[in-house]
Write an enzyme that holds these catalytic residues in place. Structure first.
Site, mmCIF file in Angstrom:
data_model
loop_
_atom_site.group_PDB
_atom_site.id
_atom_site.type_symbol
_atom_site.label_atom_id
_atom_site.label_comp_id
_atom_site.label_asym_id
_atom_site.label_seq_id
_atom_site.Cartn_x
_atom_site.Cartn_y
_atom_site.Cartn_z
ATOM 1 N N LYS A 52 0.961 -1.157 -0.005
ATOM 2 C CA LYS A 52 -0.160 -0.126 -0.047
ATOM 3 C C LYS A 52 0.753 1.314 0.069
ATOM 4 O O LYS A 52 0.696 2.420 -0.714
ATOM 5 C CB LYS A 52 -1.160 -0.079 1.227
ATOM 6 C CG LYS A 52 -2.066 -1.039 1.113
ATOM 7 C CD LYS A 52 -2.740 -1.056 2.324
ATOM 8 C CE LYS A 52 -3.738 -2.555 2.433
ATOM 9 N NZ LYS A 52 -4.422 -2.818 3.437
ATOM 10 N N GLN A 96 -4.447 -1.556 9.702
ATOM 11 C CA GLN A 96 -4.328 -3.077 9.149
ATOM 12 C C GLN A 96 -4.992 -4.090 10.070
ATOM 13 O O GLN A 96 -4.469 -4.353 11.191
ATOM 14 C CB GLN A 96 -2.871 -3.116 8.806
ATOM 15 C CG GLN A 96 -2.499 -4.557 7.705
ATOM 16 C CD GLN A 96 -3.258 -4.485 6.543
ATOM 17 O OE1 GLN A 96 -3.355 -3.765 5.934
ATOM 18 N NE2 GLN A 96 -3.909 -5.652 6.092
ATOM 19 N N ASP A 119 -11.066 2.858 4.304
ATOM 20 C CA ASP A 119 -11.076 1.325 3.987
ATOM 21 C C ASP A 119 -12.606 0.933 4.103
ATOM 22 O O ASP A 119 -12.993 -0.279 3.853
ATOM 23 C CB ASP A 119 -10.733 0.567 5.459
ATOM 24 C CG ASP A 119 -9.193 -0.006 5.136
ATOM 25 O OD1 ASP A 119 -9.054 -0.221 3.832
ATOM 26 O OD2 ASP A 119 -8.598 -0.467 6.006
#
Ligand code: NAD
Length: 291
Positions: A52, A96, A119
Site C-alpha cells: 500500500k 491493518q 477502508d
C-alpha cells in the site's frame, strides 16, 4: 475464457489517479496523504501494508506508517487514531487488520473519523453503502466492481453467488451486486459456513465471488459453463520451490475451473491488485472531498 487481469485494470486506475493527483497538487500545493497503522509483525499484514505504501508513492501520494509492537495496548492505538483524526494533513486512515486479540477491532474502527475512513469499515460508511449513498466502499469489493466495469461484464438479472459473509469482503460485495446500478442488479445469494447445498447453489450461478479463504475450494463441478468467477482468496501455502517458502493460493481450483468460465480472475494477479487500486481511489476521494 478470458482472464480478468488485475494488473491491466489496476494500472489503468493508477494512471488516472496520477493525472488527478498532479491536478490536485497544482491547485492546492497539497499531496493526498494516507496514514497506516500496523500492529505486530504478521507476515501477510507486513506485505499488504508495504504494498500500500509503495503504491501511494507510485501515484504521488504521501504516506505515513505508524508501527506498534503486538503488545501495544488499546489505549495506545486509540491515541494514535485520535492524533491522525486531528491531523489536517492526513486524508485517509487505515488500521491493518486483523488486530491482536486483546484489542477490540470495533472500538478502533469506530474511532476513525468517517471522512478519513478510506477502508470503508466505519458503521457510518457501511450504513451509507447499504442505503446506496456516496461513501467509501471497502477496497476489495470496490476493486471487483471496477474490474466488472473495465471488462463491461453484464450483471443485470444474473444470479450472483458470494461465498463468505465477512464485513470486509463478502457482505459488502453482496450489497454492491444487488444494488440498482449498472454493474449491480444481480439476484444475490450470500453463502457462508452454515450454507446447505452450496455445490448446487454455485452450479446454478452466473457469477461466483469466492471469498472464504480455503485454497482450491471452488471446483469445476460447482461451476456452470460460461460463468464469471472472481477469486478473492489469498492463502499462503508452504512451497519449498519458492524463495519465500510459500505460494499464494486462491479459493478456486483455477486449472480445472478456468476452461468452463467466460471470465475468471487469477491468483495472484487478480483481485489483490484491484484492492490496492481501490484503496488509492478512496484516498484521493477523501482528499478531494476535504477541499
Ligand atoms: P473471513 O475469515 O473473515 O471470512 C470467511 C468467510 O467464509 C466467513 O463468512 C465464513 O462463513 C465463510 N466460510 C468459511 N468456510 C466456508 C465453507 N466451507 N463454505 C462456505 N463458506 C465458508 O475472511 P475474509 O477476510 O472475508 O477473507 C476471505 C479470503 O479473502 C481470505 O483468503 C483472505 O486472505 C482473502 N482476502 C483477499 C483480499 C484481496 O485483496 N484479494 C482482501 C481481503 C481478503
Amino acid at each position: 475464457m478470458q482472464i480478468l487481469d488485475g494488473k491491466t485494470v489496476a494500472n489503468a486506475v493508477k494512471e488516472q489517479l496520477i493525472t488527478e493527483t498532479v491536478a490536485h497538487k497544482n491547485a492546492t500545493s497539497h499531496s493526498p496523504h494516507l496514514a497506516a497503522i500496523l500492529i505486530g509483525n504478521d507476515g501477510a499484514s507486513e506485505t499488504y501494508v508495504a504494498s500500500k505504501i509503495k503504491n501511494c508513492a507510485d501515484v504521488g501520494f504521501k504516506s505515513t506508517l505508524i508501527r506498534f509492537d503486538a503488545t501495544a495496548t488499546e489505549k495506545e492505538i486509540t491515541e494514535a487514531v485520535i492524533k491522525l483524526n486531528e491531523d489536517d494533513d492526513v486524508n485517509g486512515i487505515l488500521v491493518q487488520l486483523p488486530l491482536p486479540k486483546h484489542i477490540n477491532e470495533a472500538v478502533i474502527i469506530n474511532l476513525i473519523n468517517p471522512t478519513k475512513d478510506v477502508d470503508g469499515f466505519h458503521p457510518i460508511s457501511v450504513g451509507k453503502l447499504v442505503q446506496g449513498l456516496p461513501t467509501f466502499v471497502p477496497a476489495t469489493p470496490f476493486g471487483i466492481m471496477l474490474m466488472l466495469q473495465h471488462y463491461q461484464i453484464e450483471t443485470a438479472g444474473k444470479h450472483a453467488v458470494v461465498i463468505g459473509r465477512s464485513n470486509i469482503v463478502g457482505r459488502p460485495m453482496s450489497i454492491l451486486l444487488s444494488q440498482n446500478t449498472q454493474y449491480g442488479n444481480c439476484t444475490v445469494t450470500l453463502c457462508h459456513s452454515r450454507t446447505k447445498d452450496l455445490e448446487k447453489i454455485c452450479a446454478g450461478a452466473d457469477i461466483i465471488v469466492a471469498a472464504l479463504g480455503i485454497p482450491g475450494f471452488l471446483t469445476a463441478d460447482m461451476v456452470k459453463e460460461g460463468a464469471v468467477v472472481i477469486d478473492v482468496g489469498i492463502t499462503r501455502v508452504a512451497d519449498e520451490s519458492k524463495k519465500s517458502g510459500y505460494a499464494i493460493k486462491g479459493d478456486v481450483d483455477f486449472e480445472n475451473v478456468a476452461p468452463k468460465c467466460s471470465f475468471i480472475t487469477p491468483v495472484p494477479g487478480g483481485v489483490g491488485l484491484m484492492t490496492i487500486a481501490a484503496l488509492l481511489k478512496n484516498t484521493l476521494a477523501a482528499t478531494s472531498a476535504k477541499q
